[in-house]
Design an enzyme around this catalytic site. Structure first.
Site, PDB file in Angstrom:
ATOM      1  N   CYS A  68     -38.447  20.774  24.223  1.00  0.00           N
ATOM      2  CA  CYS A  68     -38.414  22.169  24.930  1.00  0.00           C
ATOM      3  C   CYS A  68     -36.876  22.723  23.967  1.00  0.00           C
ATOM      4  O   CYS A  68     -36.805  24.175  25.051  1.00  0.00           O
ATOM      5  CB  CYS A  68     -37.689  21.964  26.113  1.00  0.00           C
ATOM      6  SG  CYS A  68     -36.002  20.951  26.015  1.00  0.00           S
ATOM      7  N   GLU A  78     -36.731  23.125  34.976  1.00  0.00           N
ATOM      8  CA  GLU A  78     -36.374  23.384  33.835  1.00  0.00           C
ATOM      9  C   GLU A  78     -38.010  24.225  33.136  1.00  0.00           C
ATOM     10  O   GLU A  78     -38.950  23.390  33.650  1.00  0.00           O
ATOM     11  CB  GLU A  78     -35.831  22.572  32.535  1.00  0.00           C
ATOM     12  CG  GLU A  78     -35.749  22.545  30.874  1.00  0.00           C
ATOM     13  CD  GLU A  78     -35.647  21.097  30.067  1.00  0.00           C
ATOM     14  OE1 GLU A  78     -36.933  21.495  29.185  1.00  0.00           O
ATOM     15  OE2 GLU A  78     -35.340  20.463  31.103  1.00  0.00           O
TER      16      GLU A  78
END
Length: 517
Positions: free
Chosen positions: A285, A248
């Protein structure tokens, strides 16, 4: 010839920038090798699903029992605050237990049996398929989640659930927390009769590189920056035997507010945006980093509400001073682009803090010169968002077409658009455009907050992630497995999972028909 001393690993207080204590030393190549080999040796012990589930539940119990100490350690190193960390700890233990439940159920093994059928053309042999663990997994801890995406987080929980031992590369922002939690996981292993080598921990940049290159590492999970993740991804692909790398890397998480939605609830949307973009000092995020707001009176009302809410936000501490410097430099560079304005100026809030703010620009200027404003389409980690004023929903869609992959995309629609009563079909059209961009589409809400649930997907097109898998929820277990089919194999030689009598009581699909087990 003298050997250079290993570099110390310090725990640092981000509120002051001062060192707290030396926690460890950076691992040498030999120490990385030892940790990986211990994990490799522990593989047979994890073959027992009952033991795996017990390990995960015992780890969750120990984390809960030691919660006050874990939260104190994490707050000292991250400044995230006891409230936020209490919630993160609960999320972490919930995910461990959810993975244990998935292990007990066994559906992730995806057992399929197709009996032989000589009447088919061509004739079908007896085929039996299930999934097996890949082997030791390298886990790269995240900076902004010292628990949920670090040593005891989703990558570790799902890998152990799959039957894969893990070696975690600790994040330098919270080494003491990492050591404390890793000790709890190893204690959980000992308490459930498993070797402590099922969870290893190493420190240091060099150790991270050695880890992804180690020939016994079978896969890797990463949460962090595009630059760091891409370097490790490339190293994983360049190995003589490449391995899966589930990274990620970064996400802008665009938000589109339609003209009709702004007209209905401008103030509510403005306040909600402020809360989402400043949550955790903007260190999520899934923080909304780009927001498309309509021009005109309704959009003005939204920005007024956003200005008031962000102005009331106190300066906060980022995870470390390197991130603080990058945030201050990043917002300064964006603010200097032609035509960019700052209704609330983001940047340095003090010697160790940052102030929240947002930037605005007419969307038409970006569409006229997308290369010149490319910086606005890159993630800026911290409490800032970019608001583009669009002249209509078609213009908003044109901006979306310039964006790379994202973890999330959010739509704020009117009641009519949400109900499909809009004659122009704006809601459906924007939903399709958002779906092409992101792994999770949020409607009339905010992306911050990722529920641990079976239907959750935390991933997205590159550069959000390097694979199509999720890192949240029990479905994350699938990343660490590979399928194997057995053809015309004598019953006595079959794994128990594939035997006709189903001795393990697993859910499976036989000749195309589901069986609950």
């Amino acid at each position: 010839m003298a050997t250079a001393a290993a570099a110390p690993v310090w725990s640092v207080d981000p509120r002051t920038g001062k060192r707290r204590e030396q926690v460890a030393v950076e691992a040498t190549a030999a120490e990385v090798d030892a940790a990986v080999r211990a994990a490799h040796t522990a593989r047979p012990a994890l073959a027992d699903r009952t033991a795996r589930a017990a390990l995960l539940r015992r780890a969750a119990d120990l984390l809960d029992a030691t919660g006050a100490r874990v939260i104190e350690a994490a707050d000292a190193e991250t400044a995230l605050g006891p409230g936020r960390l209490t919630g993160e700890l609960a999320r972490t233990t919930h995910q461990l237990r959810a993975c244990a439940d998935a292990v007990d159920e066994g559906a992730f093994l995806d057992v399929r049996i197709d009996h032989a059928d000589p009447s088919l053309t061509p004739p079908r042999p007896d085929l039996r398929r299930h999934k097996i663990p890949l082997g030791p997994v390298a886990v790269y801890a995240a900076s902004n989640f010292p628990l949920a995406f670090s040593v005891p987080g989703g990558d570790t929980a799902s890998a152990l659930a799959a039957g894969c031992p893990v070696v975690v590369k600790a994040h330098p922002d919270h080494p003491a927390t990492s050591e404390l939690v890793a000790a709890l996981l190893r204690r959980a292993a000992a308490d459930t009769g498993l070797p402590e080598g099922v969870v290893g921990l190493v420190h240091g940049f060099g150790a991270g590189v050695e880890l992804v290159r180690h020939p016994l590492i079978a896969a890797a999970g990463f949460t962090g920056s595009v630059r760091g993740g891409r370097a490790l991804f490339d190293a994983a692909a360049a190995r003589p035997h490449p391995i899966p790398f589930h990274g990620e890397l970064g996400s802008l998480n665009p938000v589109v507010v339609t003209e009709a939605a702004a007209a209905e609830r401008a103030e509510e949307i403005g306040a909600g945006l402020a809360a989402s973009m400043t949550l955790g000092t903007g260190q999520f995020c899934v923080k909304p980093g780009l927001v498309l707001v309509p021009e005109g009176p309704a959009g003005d009302r939204l920005l007024t509400a956003l200005t008031a809410a962000v102005s009331d936000t106190e300066a906060g501490v980022l995870l470390d001073h390197r991130m603080r410097d990058a945030f201050v430099d990043g917002v300064r560079a964006r603010a200097q682009l032609p035509g960019v304005q700052a209704p609330v100026t983001p940047g340095a809030g003090g010697e160790h803090t940052v102030a929240a703010g947002f930037l605005t620009l007419p969307a038409a200027r970006l569409l006229d010169d997308p290369d010149g404003y490319a910086l606005l389409l890159e993630e800026c980690f911290g409490p800032v968002t970019v608001v583009l004023r669009h002249a209509g929903d078609d213009a908003a869609g044109a901006v979306l077409a310039h964006l790379p992959g994202n973890l999330t995309a959010t739509l704020h629609l009117s009641a009519g658009e949400s109900a499909g009563a809009d004659p122009a079909g704006r809601g459906a059209r924007l939903l399709a455009e958002a779906t092409a961009l992101a792994g999770r589409v949020v409607v009339n809400g905010w992306p911050t907050g990722v529920a641990v649930a079976p239907a959750q997907h935390h991933g997205g097109p590159y550069p959000a992630t390097t694979s199509t898998a999720t890192s949240v929820g029990a479905t994350a277990i699938e990343r660490w497995l590979r399928p194997v089919a057995y053809q015309d194999t004598p019953p006595a030689l079959l794994p128990p999972e594939l035997r006709e009598e189903n001795p393990l009581g697993l859910p499976r699909r036989v000749d195309g028909r589901p069986e609950t087990g």
